[in-house]
Design an enzyme around this catalytic site. Structure first.
Site, PDB file in Angstrom:
ATOM      1  N   CYS A 142       0.953  -1.115  -0.136  1.00  0.00           N
ATOM      2  CA  CYS A 142      -0.117  -0.097   0.005  1.00  0.00           C
ATOM      3  C   CYS A 142       0.875   1.272  -0.088  1.00  0.00           C
ATOM      4  CB  CYS A 142      -0.953   0.011   1.118  1.00  0.00           C
ATOM      5  SG  CYS A 142      -2.515   1.024   0.801  1.00  0.00           S
ATOM      6  N   LYS A 163     -12.273   7.819  -2.057  1.00  0.00           N
ATOM      7  CA  LYS A 163     -11.287   6.928  -1.690  1.00  0.00           C
ATOM      8  C   LYS A 163     -11.608   5.548  -2.137  1.00  0.00           C
ATOM      9  CE  LYS A 163     -10.225   4.232   2.802  1.00  0.00           C
ATOM     10  NZ  LYS A 163     -10.430   4.090   4.191  1.00  0.00           N
ATOM     11  N   SER A 192      -7.672  -0.130   0.339  1.00  0.00           N
ATOM     12  CA  SER A 192      -8.189   0.949   1.222  1.00  0.00           C
ATOM     13  C   SER A 192      -7.244   1.942   1.106  1.00  0.00           C
ATOM     14  CB  SER A 192      -8.273   0.320   2.643  1.00  0.00           C
ATOM     15  OG  SER A 192      -8.508   1.468   3.378  1.00  0.00           O
ATOM     16  N   HIS A 235      -4.292  -4.580   0.117  1.00  0.00           N
ATOM     17  CA  HIS A 235      -4.185  -5.213   1.433  1.00  0.00           C
ATOM     18  C   HIS A 235      -4.461  -6.838   1.484  1.00  0.00           C
ATOM     19  CE1 HIS A 235      -2.899  -1.865   3.680  1.00  0.00           C
ATOM     20  NE2 HIS A 235      -3.719  -0.955   3.178  1.00  0.00           N
ATOM     21  N   GLU A 237      -3.488  -9.092   3.279  1.00  0.00           N
ATOM     22  CA  GLU A 237      -3.484  -9.446   4.677  1.00  0.00           C
ATOM     23  C   GLU A 237      -4.729  -9.075   5.483  1.00  0.00           C
ATOM     24  OE1 GLU A 237      -2.163  -5.073   4.998  1.00  0.00           O
ATOM     25  OE2 GLU A 237      -1.900  -6.909   3.538  1.00  0.00           O
ATOM     26  N   ARG A 249     -14.832   3.565  11.757  1.00  0.00           N
ATOM     27  CA  ARG A 249     -14.195   4.406  12.414  1.00  0.00           C
ATOM     28  C   ARG A 249     -14.632   5.901  11.558  1.00  0.00           C
ATOM     29  NH1 ARG A 249      -8.824   3.496  10.466  1.00  0.00           N
ATOM     30  NH2 ARG A 249      -9.508   4.351   8.519  1.00  0.00           N
TER      31      ARG A 249
END
Length: 304
Positions: A142, A163, A192, A235, A237, A249
């Site tokens: 990333c 985003k 992300s 990502h 992971e 969040r």
């Protein structure tokens, strides 16, 4: 074979509960095996979460791995305790004279900043330069991928209007890189991020090949022909609920972000998401460890 880690590292108990084979550094010392020495430069705020996610992927190979966790000395973490960092992490200066078979550089939630405005950018450039001589292969993730592409090859990043968040389909570009061994022609992976890198800019370097892209999320995977530099803009992971936690969040803080695409069943944020990218995440890390690290690194890393 297991990942070797300190007995009291929090990730250890989580992984053992998942029936993942881990080993204490004490037990590993009794085995007549030269483990792969892998360092993780963890730039993410929730370091324990990221440790667990990455160690889970690194554990799924027949190779024994010795982990060294690194954090930046020029940035003070506000979300990870000083005691945790003191117990389990080293700074770059403490390992700068060592050689590693592999290094993972994680993402960081600072994409909208210019690279030179990041408080630890001078330290980051030192680390990136050091990888050329002291690391067999570096896996950039990333923001870490964007930083590596910028520093090594001058590839810039571009802020996107909205985003890039969700789980996207990706297609292989036709490269024969070993990093892609066993990949499906079409596979899923999470993204992300607020910025993007362009495939044309990467290809224009003449040194980095684009390996996989998404019509919606752009470049996902790129690497040098020798496998010493591998760049992942997404990502793999991430846990099943990571994008959901990020979304909640941000919305709780009043930040206008899109609902992660192709992620919640029925695009309903109240629904429980499922992990549909786990297999290719494990495969990517296994391929990196095997083809870019294990098959290439000398028995004595200091002679690499």
């Amino acid at each position: 074979m297991p990942v070797t880690m300190p007995y009291d590292l929090p990730a250890r108990a989580i992984l053992e509960a998942e029936n993942i084979f881990v080993m204490s550094d004490e037990r590993a010392g009794h085995q007549d095996i030269r483990p792969l020495r892998i360092a993780i430069l963890n730039l993410m705020p929730l370091k324990v979460t990221t440790e667990t996610q990455l160690l889970r992927l690194l554990s799924n190979t027949p190779l024994q791995i010795e982990i060294t966790l690194l954090h930046t000395a020029t940035h003070t973490s506000r979300t990870t305790s000083a005691a945790h960092l003191e117990s389990f992490y080293s700074t770059f200066d403490e390992v700068a004279d060592r050689h590693f078979d592999g290094l993972i550089i994680t993402g960081a939630p600072i994409e909208k900043l210019e690279f030179e405005d990041v408080d630890y950018w001078p330290e980051m450039t030192r680390i990136l330069d050091w990888t050329r001589t002291n690391v067999q292969s570096t896996l950039h993730v990333c923001w870490g991928a964007q930083a590596g592409l910028f520093h090594h090859y001058g590839v810039g990043k571009h802020e996107v209007p909205q985003k890039i968040s969700g789980v996207f389909e990706h297609r292989l570009t036709g490269s024969t890189s070993h990093v892609l061994t066993g990949f499906d022609d079409v596979f899923l992976a999470p993204h992300s991020r607020h910025t993007d890198v362009y495939a044309a800019d990467i290809e224009a370097t003449g040194q980095v090949d684009v390996l996989a892209t998404s019509d919606e999320a752009g470049v996902y995977l790129a690497a040098t022909a020798d496998g010493r530099q591998v760049f992942v803009t997404g990502h793999p992971e991430y846990d099943a609920d990571t994008l959901a936690r990020e979304f909640r969040r941000d919305t709780d803080q009043g930040v206008a972000v899109p609902v992660p695409a192709h992620y919640f069943p029925g695009d309903d944020p109240a629904a429980e998401p499922r992990n549909r990218w786990r297999g290719h995440g494990h495969l990517l890390y296994a391929n990196w460890l095997n083809y870019c690290v294990y098959q290439e690194t000398p028995f004595d890393p200091s002679r690499g």
